[in-house]
Motif scaffolding. Structure first.
Motif, PDB file in Angstrom:
ATOM      1  N   ILE A  46       0.862  -1.185   0.000  1.00 43.96           N
ATOM      2  CA  ILE A  46       0.000   0.000   0.000  1.00 43.96           C
ATOM      3  C   ILE A  46       0.895   1.230   0.000  1.00 43.96           C
ATOM      4  CG2 ILE A  46      -1.772   1.297   1.233  1.00 43.96           C
ATOM      5  CD1 ILE A  46      -2.614  -1.344   2.562  1.00 43.96           C
ATOM      6  N   ARG A  47       0.877   1.959  -1.088  1.00 41.91           N
ATOM      7  CA  ARG A  47       1.672   3.176  -1.209  1.00 41.91           C
ATOM      8  C   ARG A  47       0.848   4.340  -0.666  1.00 41.91           C
ATOM      9  NH1 ARG A  47       5.594   3.511  -4.933  1.00 41.91           N
ATOM     10  NH2 ARG A  47       4.751   5.456  -5.797  1.00 41.91           N
ATOM     11  N   ILE A  48       1.399   5.016   0.337  1.00 45.83           N
ATOM     12  CA  ILE A  48       0.620   6.051   1.012  1.00 45.83           C
ATOM     13  C   ILE A  48       1.352   7.394   1.031  1.00 45.83           C
ATOM     14  CG2 ILE A  48       1.510   5.486   3.326  1.00 45.83           C
ATOM     15  CD1 ILE A  48      -1.373   6.041   4.362  1.00 45.83           C
ATOM     16  N   LEU A  49       0.579   8.455   0.859  1.00 43.01           N
ATOM     17  CA  LEU A  49       1.075   9.823   0.953  1.00 43.01           C
ATOM     18  C   LEU A  49       0.490  10.442   2.208  1.00 43.01           C
ATOM     19  CD1 LEU A  49       2.477  12.360  -0.368  1.00 43.01           C
ATOM     20  CD2 LEU A  49       0.264  12.808  -1.469  1.00 43.01           C
ATOM     21  N   VAL A  50       1.323  10.991   3.079  1.00 45.23           N
ATOM     22  CA  VAL A  50       0.885  11.566   4.354  1.00 45.23           C
ATOM     23  C   VAL A  50       0.818  13.088   4.229  1.00 45.23           C
ATOM     24  CG1 VAL A  50       1.414  11.845   6.805  1.00 45.23           C
ATOM     25  CG2 VAL A  50       1.871   9.657   5.659  1.00 45.23           C
ATOM     26  N   VAL A  51      -0.352  13.651   4.530  1.00 43.38           N
ATOM     27  CA  VAL A  51      -0.558  15.092   4.375  1.00 43.38           C
ATOM     28  C   VAL A  51      -1.007  15.697   5.701  1.00 43.38           C
ATOM     29  CG1 VAL A  51      -1.744  16.890   3.067  1.00 43.38           C
ATOM     30  CG2 VAL A  51      -1.305  14.652   1.997  1.00 43.38           C
ATOM     31  N   ASP A  52      -0.198  16.602   6.234  1.00 43.34           N
ATOM     32  CA  ASP A  52      -0.531  17.309   7.481  1.00 43.34           C
ATOM     33  C   ASP A  52       0.327  18.562   7.552  1.00 43.34           C
ATOM     34  OD1 ASP A  52      -0.480  17.990  10.484  1.00 43.34           O
ATOM     35  OD2 ASP A  52      -1.952  16.359  10.395  1.00 43.34           O
ATOM     36  N   ASP A  53      -0.250  19.652   8.079  1.00 43.65           N
ATOM     37  CA  ASP A  53       0.500  20.904   8.109  1.00 43.65           C
ATOM     38  C   ASP A  53       1.500  20.986   9.257  1.00 43.65           C
ATOM     39  OD1 ASP A  53      -1.733  20.988   9.820  1.00 43.65           O
ATOM     40  OD2 ASP A  53      -1.679  23.168   9.897  1.00 43.65           O
ATOM     41  N   HIS A  54       1.458  20.035  10.187  1.00 42.40           N
ATOM     42  CA  HIS A  54       2.409  20.027  11.303  1.00 42.40           C
ATOM     43  C   HIS A  54       3.537  19.028  11.021  1.00 42.40           C
ATOM     44  CE1 HIS A  54      -1.230  21.665  13.339  1.00 42.40           C
ATOM     45  NE2 HIS A  54      -0.316  22.451  13.885  1.00 42.40           N
ATOM     46  N   VAL A  55       4.770  19.530  11.028  1.00 44.37           N
ATOM     47  CA  VAL A  55       5.930  18.690  10.710  1.00 44.37           C
ATOM     48  C   VAL A  55       6.055  17.527  11.677  1.00 44.37           C
ATOM     49  CG1 VAL A  55       8.429  18.633  10.468  1.00 44.37           C
ATOM     50  CG2 VAL A  55       7.172  20.641   9.688  1.00 44.37           C
ATOM     51  N   VAL A  56       5.852  17.799  12.968  1.00 43.48           N
ATOM     52  CA  VAL A  56       6.000  16.760  13.981  1.00 43.48           C
ATOM     53  C   VAL A  56       4.959  15.654  13.773  1.00 43.48           C
ATOM     54  CG1 VAL A  56       5.859  16.244  16.452  1.00 43.48           C
ATOM     55  CG2 VAL A  56       6.994  18.343  15.681  1.00 43.48           C
ATOM     56  N   VAL A  57       3.728  16.054  13.464  1.00 44.64           N
ATOM     57  CA  VAL A  57       2.669  15.069  13.224  1.00 44.64           C
ATOM     58  C   VAL A  57       2.984  14.237  11.994  1.00 44.64           C
ATOM     59  CG1 VAL A  57       0.229  14.748  12.679  1.00 44.64           C
ATOM     60  CG2 VAL A  57       0.914  16.482  14.339  1.00 44.64           C
ATOM     61  N   ARG A  58       3.407  14.899  10.923  1.00 41.04           N
ATOM     62  CA  ARG A  58       3.759  14.176   9.698  1.00 41.04           C
ATOM     63  C   ARG A  58       4.869  13.165   9.954  1.00 41.04           C
ATOM     64  NH1 ARG A  58       4.146  18.998   7.077  1.00 41.04           N
ATOM     65  NH2 ARG A  58       6.322  18.686   6.479  1.00 41.04           N
ATOM     66  N   SER A  59       5.895  13.616  10.635  1.00 44.01           N
ATOM     67  CA  SER A  59       7.035  12.735  10.914  1.00 44.01           C
ATOM     68  C   SER A  59       6.611  11.537  11.760  1.00 44.01           C
ATOM     69  CB  SER A  59       8.141  13.516  11.643  1.00 44.01           C
ATOM     70  OG  SER A  59       8.606  14.583  10.847  1.00 44.01           O
ATOM     71  N   GLY A  60       5.763  11.809  12.741  1.00 46.25           N
ATOM     72  CA  GLY A  60       5.288  10.726  13.599  1.00 46.25           C
ATOM     73  C   GLY A  60       4.455   9.714  12.835  1.00 46.25           C
ATOM     74  N   LEU A  61       3.583  10.209  11.958  1.00 49.87           N
ATOM     75  CA  LEU A  61       2.742   9.315  11.170  1.00 49.87           C
ATOM     76  C   LEU A  61       3.581   8.480  10.200  1.00 49.87           C
ATOM     77  CD1 LEU A  61      -0.244  11.703  10.347  1.00 49.87           C
ATOM     78  CD2 LEU A  61      -0.365   9.613  11.720  1.00 49.87           C
ATOM     79  N   MET A  62       4.561   9.112   9.589  1.00 47.19           N
ATOM     80  CA  MET A  62       5.403   8.395   8.645  1.00 47.19           C
ATOM     81  C   MET A  62       6.192   7.289   9.336  1.00 47.19           C
ATOM     82  SD  MET A  62       6.636  11.738   6.466  1.00 47.19           S
ATOM     83  CE  MET A  62       7.784  10.877   5.376  1.00 47.19           C
ATOM     84  N   ALA A  63       6.705   7.600  10.533  1.00 43.43           N
ATOM     85  CA  ALA A  63       7.460   6.602  11.295  1.00 43.43           C
ATOM     86  C   ALA A  63       6.548   5.462  11.750  1.00 43.43           C
ATOM     87  CB  ALA A  63       8.120   7.266  12.502  1.00 43.43           C
ATOM     88  N   LEU A  64       5.339   5.817  12.115  1.00 40.71           N
ATOM     89  CA  LEU A  64       4.378   4.815  12.576  1.00 40.71           C
ATOM     90  C   LEU A  64       3.946   3.874  11.455  1.00 40.71           C
ATOM     91  CD1 LEU A  64       2.189   3.698  14.591  1.00 40.71           C
ATOM     92  CD2 LEU A  64       0.694   5.517  13.714  1.00 40.71           C
ATOM     93  N   LEU A  65       3.723   4.423  10.268  1.00 40.56           N
ATOM     94  CA  LEU A  65       3.107   3.656   9.197  1.00 40.56           C
ATOM     95  C   LEU A  65       4.087   2.884   8.318  1.00 40.56           C
ATOM     96  CD1 LEU A  65       0.483   6.323   8.028  1.00 40.56           C
ATOM     97  CD2 LEU A  65       0.072   4.337   9.493  1.00 40.56           C
ATOM     98  N   ASP A  66       5.229   3.459   8.041  1.00 38.44           N
ATOM     99  CA  ASP A  66       6.134   2.872   7.062  1.00 38.44           C
ATOM    100  C   ASP A  66       6.579   1.470   7.484  1.00 38.44           C
ATOM    101  OD1 ASP A  66       7.447   3.106   4.579  1.00 38.44           O
ATOM    102  OD2 ASP A  66       9.351   3.518   5.569  1.00 38.44           O
ATOM    103  N   GLY A  67       6.319   0.519   6.615  1.00 45.77           N
ATOM    104  CA  GLY A  67       6.730  -0.854   6.878  1.00 45.77           C
ATOM    105  C   GLY A  67       5.733  -1.685   7.662  1.00 45.77           C
ATOM    106  N   LYS A  68       4.643  -1.062   8.096  1.00 45.24           N
ATOM    107  CA  LYS A  68       3.632  -1.785   8.870  1.00 45.24           C
ATOM    108  C   LYS A  68       2.501  -2.259   7.954  1.00 45.24           C
ATOM    109  CE  LYS A  68       5.614  -0.626  12.779  1.00 45.24           C
ATOM    110  NZ  LYS A  68       5.266   0.634  13.380  1.00 45.24           N
ATOM    111  N   ASN A  69       2.073  -3.502   8.127  1.00 44.47           N
ATOM    112  CA  ASN A  69       0.923  -4.054   7.394  1.00 44.47           C
ATOM    113  C   ASN A  69       1.030  -3.845   5.879  1.00 44.47           C
ATOM    114  OD1 ASN A  69       0.084  -4.441  10.002  1.00 44.47           O
ATOM    115  ND2 ASN A  69      -1.911  -3.496   9.757  1.00 44.47           N
ATOM    116  N   GLY A  70       2.229  -3.962   5.361  1.00 43.78           N
ATOM    117  CA  GLY A  70       2.410  -3.820   3.922  1.00 43.78           C
ATOM    118  C   GLY A  70       2.320  -2.394   3.423  1.00 43.78           C
TER     119      GLY A  70
END
Length: 217
Positions: A2-26
């Motif tokens: 699943i190729r995903i694009l993360v969109v959020d205006d807060h850098v910290v939130v974006r970074s956290g989401l990317m770290a959380l999601l990348d590599g999980k559940n495909g």
């Protein structure tokens, strides 16, 4: 994958989401964006399966506007709205914009992963309370429509014209009495017949009789 694009205006939130999601559940995070305009550009460039879209991104283009534009350009890309707004107005606006899912930022990580998986597979996803709310409103609507029936869907003018037609008055006579054009009478007649699912004047008279509309002066 699943190729995903993360969109959020807060850098910290974006970074956290990317770290959380990348590599999980495909899931593979292919990029990120800080506002709606950047999200559209990145989506066209990177062709993600899913865009995780923040609802509010001041001062840039908001998530709903971006979703509408993005779906026109990439109809096969699914959009999952991620927001703090637990409000039915925002929920309905997201659905109207073309989003496939709506999840709160307060949701557990496992729920977010499940939501991404769901929309990636082509299903819709709403957080549990939203689903209950929509079902409740739907059932209330069905109940009210069942009580009201098709007659209550008529406008006051349509009800008035229905009564005159059932009493045997011609379109011209009705027009003169109501001080409207014959064409307007014909238009109202066509609309009310369609709403009531009636085809002939005898059917209309029978319906009016059942409704108690045939009181002659």
């Amino acid at each position: 994958m699943i190729r995903i694009l993360v969109v959020d205006d807060h850098v910290v939130v974006r970074s956290g989401l990317m770290a959380l999601l990348d590599g999980k559940n495909g899931i593979k995070v292919v990029g990120d964006a800080a506002d709606g305009d950047e999200a559209i550009r990145k989506a066209v460039e990177l062709q993600p399966n899913v865009v995780l879209m923040d609802f509010s991104m001041p001062p840039g283009k908001d998530g709903l506007t971006a979703t509408t534009e993005l779906k026109k350009k990439l109809p096969d890309t699914e959009v999952l709205i991620l927001t703090m707004h637990d409000d039915e107005e925002y929920l309905f606006r997201a659905i109207q914009a073309g989003a496939s899912g709506y999840i709160l930022k307060s949701a557990p990580h496992e729920e977010l992963l499940a939501a991404i998986q769901s929309v990636a597979e082509g299903s819709a996803y709403l957080y549990p309370n939203a689903t209950k709310r929509l079902m409740s409103e739907y059932l209330d609507k069905i109940k009210q429509e069942g009580i009201a029936g098709p007659y209550e869907s008529l406008s006051e003018r349509e009800k008035e014209i229905l009564s005159w037609i059932a009493k045997g008055y011609a379109n011209k006579e009705i027009a003169e009495h109501l001080v409207i054009s014959v064409k307007t009478v014909e238009s109202h007649k066509s609309n009310l017949m369609e709403k009531l699912n009636l085809k002939t004047r005898p059917e209309l008279v029978k319906f009016a009789l059942k409704k108690g509309l045939l009181h002659y002066e």
